[in-house]
Write a protein that holds these residues in place. Structure first.
Motif, PDB file in Angstrom:
ATOM      1  N   TRP A 182       0.401  -0.893   0.228  1.00 44.94           N
ATOM      2  CA  TRP A 182      -0.350   0.250   0.441  1.00 44.94           C
ATOM      3  C   TRP A 182       0.871   1.378  -0.070  1.00 44.94           C
ATOM      4  N   LYS A 285      -6.247   1.121   7.787  1.00 47.74           N
ATOM      5  CA  LYS A 285      -6.753   0.990   6.580  1.00 47.74           C
ATOM      6  C   LYS A 285      -7.385  -0.265   6.422  1.00 47.74           C
ATOM      7  N   HIS A 354      -7.278  -0.701  -5.095  1.00 47.38           N
ATOM      8  CA  HIS A 354      -6.387   0.228  -3.751  1.00 47.38           C
ATOM      9  C   HIS A 354      -5.891   1.492  -3.650  1.00 47.38           C
ATOM     10  N   SER A 356      -5.279   5.063  -1.690  1.00 44.93           N
ATOM     11  CA  SER A 356      -4.577   5.995  -0.552  1.00 44.93           C
ATOM     12  C   SER A 356      -5.189   7.580  -0.095  1.00 44.93           C
TER      13      SER A 356
END
Length: 372
Positions: A182, A285, A354, A356
Motif C-alpha cells: 500500500w 487501513k 487500492h 490511498s
C-alpha cells in the motif's frame, strides 16, 4: 624444466583482476566527466532544477514567456484553479515549487518570512488539487451525480473518481508482497511521531501491518473477529502487533451484524477508539470486503472534518463500476478532508481498487504533528 611463462619474474593475471581494473577505469572516466560538467555549470552560471517541474508549471511558464502572464493560457487556468487554496485569486498569486528561491526571503504581507520547502510543497499541492477538483466538477456537469446516474458507465466512474488528485511528493509503497503493498504519503513525517498507531480493519495476512509497524516503530491493531488460529499465534509472538477480536460496522448495522454472527462482537470505529483510549490514528487501513461502504460514511457522523480520526486512510474499494457506492465513499472521504493521492487496480477482483488518501491537516506544515 620450468615453463618460461610460469617461471620467476612472471605474475599470473586472473580474470577477476581484469574485471576489477576495467571497473576502476570506468569509474575514473565517470568521475572525470562529472567533474567537467560541474566546471562547465559553474563557468556558465547555468541553473540546476532539484525538483521535477510538474506539467502545470511548464504550461504556466510557457504562457508567461509568450507575454500572457498570469492572465493568459494554461498559466491562468492553473492559477485560477489553485488561487483560493494557495492564498490568491489569480495565476500571479499561485506559488509553485519551482518559483521559490529558498535562499531569499519572500514578502507576504506586513512581515517578511523565508519560504520553507514544506510550505512551497504544500502550496503547490493545494494548487494542483484545486485544479483537479475544478476539472472533475466540470466533468460531472457542475454537481454531484444522483440516481439514476444516466450516462454513467464503468469507464466514466474510474475516470472521474479513481484518478489521483493530490500530488504527494514523498510517498512510498510498503509491504513485502505486491498484492499486500500500500502507498503511504510522507513516510518521514510519520516517523516523527514517537508512538504511531495503525488500525487495520479486516486484515487476513500481516504483511503490511508487520512492515509498517517495524518501519515506524508503531503498534498495529489487527481488527478482525474471524482470524485463523495460526494468524493469532503469529500476532501473539510479535510485540508490535495486537489483535482486536471485534468486527466493525455502521451504527445502524450493529444489531443486524450481531444477529448474523451471534458469537462475535461488532462495534463502530468510534467505539473501538474509545475502548482502546485512542484519539488519533496515523494510518487507518480498511480491507474488509465492502464494509468500507458502511464504515466511511459513519466517520462523517461521529468525527467530522475537524476531528478526522486518521492522518491517512488506505482502503480496498469494491464494485467500482457501481457509481452510487463509489460516489458515496469518495465524497464522504472528501467531506472529511481526505485527498486521493494513489489508486491502483487490485488483483483480487476485476472491479476492486487500492486507494490511498491523506488528510489536509497532515500535509499542512502549519498544523502540529503528531496532533496534540
Amino acid at each position: 624444466m620450468m615453463h618460461p611463462k610460469r617461471g620467476a619474474g612472471f605474475k599470473r593475471v586472473s580474470h577477476g583482476d581484469s574485471l576489477v581494473r576495467a571497473l576502476l577505469a570506468a569509474l575514473a572516466s565517470f568521475l572525470a566527466a562529472a567533474f567537467i560538467c560541474v566546471v562547465l555549470i559553474l563557468a556558465t552560471g547555468a541553473s540546476v532544477t532539484i525538483f521535477p517541474v510538474p506539467p502545470v508549471v511548464v504550461a504556466k511558464k510557457a504562457a508567461e514567456a509568450q507575454g500572457g502572464g498570469s492572465a493568459g493560457g494554461a498559466g491562468a487556468a492553473a492559477g485560477e484553479a489553485g488561487g483560493a487554496a494557495a492564498g490568491g485569486s489569480g495565476g500571479a498569486n499561485v506559488p509553485f515549487l519551482s518559483d521559490f528561491d529558498l535562499s531569499k526571503p519572500i514578502v507576504g504581507g506586513p512581515e517578511t518570512k523565508k519560504q520553507t520547502i514544506d510550505e512551497a510543497d504544500f502550496n503547490h499541492g493545494e494548487a494542483v488539487y484545486q485544479m483537479h477538483v475544478a476539472q472533475r466538477s466540470e466533468m460531472m456537469g457542475g454537481s454531484r451525480p444522483k440516481p439514476p446516474y444516466r450516462g454513467w458507465n464503468a469507464g466514466k466512474v474510474k475516470e472521474v473518481f479513481l484518478s489521483p488528485m493530490y500530488p504527494c511528493r514523498r510517498q512510498q509503497k510498503l509491504a513485502r508482497r505486491g498484492e499486500a503493498a500500500w502507498w503511504i504519503c510522507n513516510v518521514a513525517k510519520i516517523r516523527r511521531n514517537p508512538h504511531p498507531i495503525i488500525y487495520s480493519i479486516g486484515a487476513v495476512s500481516l504483511d503490511f501491518e508487520d512492515v509498517a509497524a517495524r518501519k515506524f516503530k508503531a503498534t498495529s491493531f489487527i481488527i478482525n473477529p474471524f482470524l485463523e488460529a495460526r494468524t493469532k499465534a503469529q500476532i501473539a509472538k510479535r510485540g508490535h502487533l495486537r489483535h482486536v477480536s471485534v468486527g466493525v460496522g455502521a451504527a445502524n448495522q450493529i444489531e443486524a451484524l450481531r444477529k448474523a454472527a451471534p458469537t462475535k462482537e461488532f462495534l463502530t470505529l468510534h467505539t473501538i477508539m474509545k475502548e482502546l483510549n485512542h484519539t488519533h490514528i496515523d494510518i487507518l487501513k480498511i480491507d474488509c470486503e465492502r464494509c468500507e461502504e458502511a464504515v466511511i460514511p459513519d466517520l462523517v457522523q461521529f468525527f467530522g472534518r475537524e476531528q478526522a480520526p486518521a492522518s491517512q486512510i488506505i482502503l480496498e474499494i469494491h464494485q467500482t463500476h457501481h457509481v452510487g457506492r463509489t460516489t458515496e465513499v469518495m465524497f464522504a472521504l472528501e467531506d472529511l478532508g481526505y485527498r486521493l493521492f494513489q489508486a491502483e487496480p487490485a488483483s483480487s477482483c476485476n472491479t476492486c481498487y487500492h486507494l490511498s488518501f491523506v488528510h489536509e491537516k497532515f500535509v499542512d506544515p502549519q498544523v502540529p504533528y503528531p496532533p496534540v
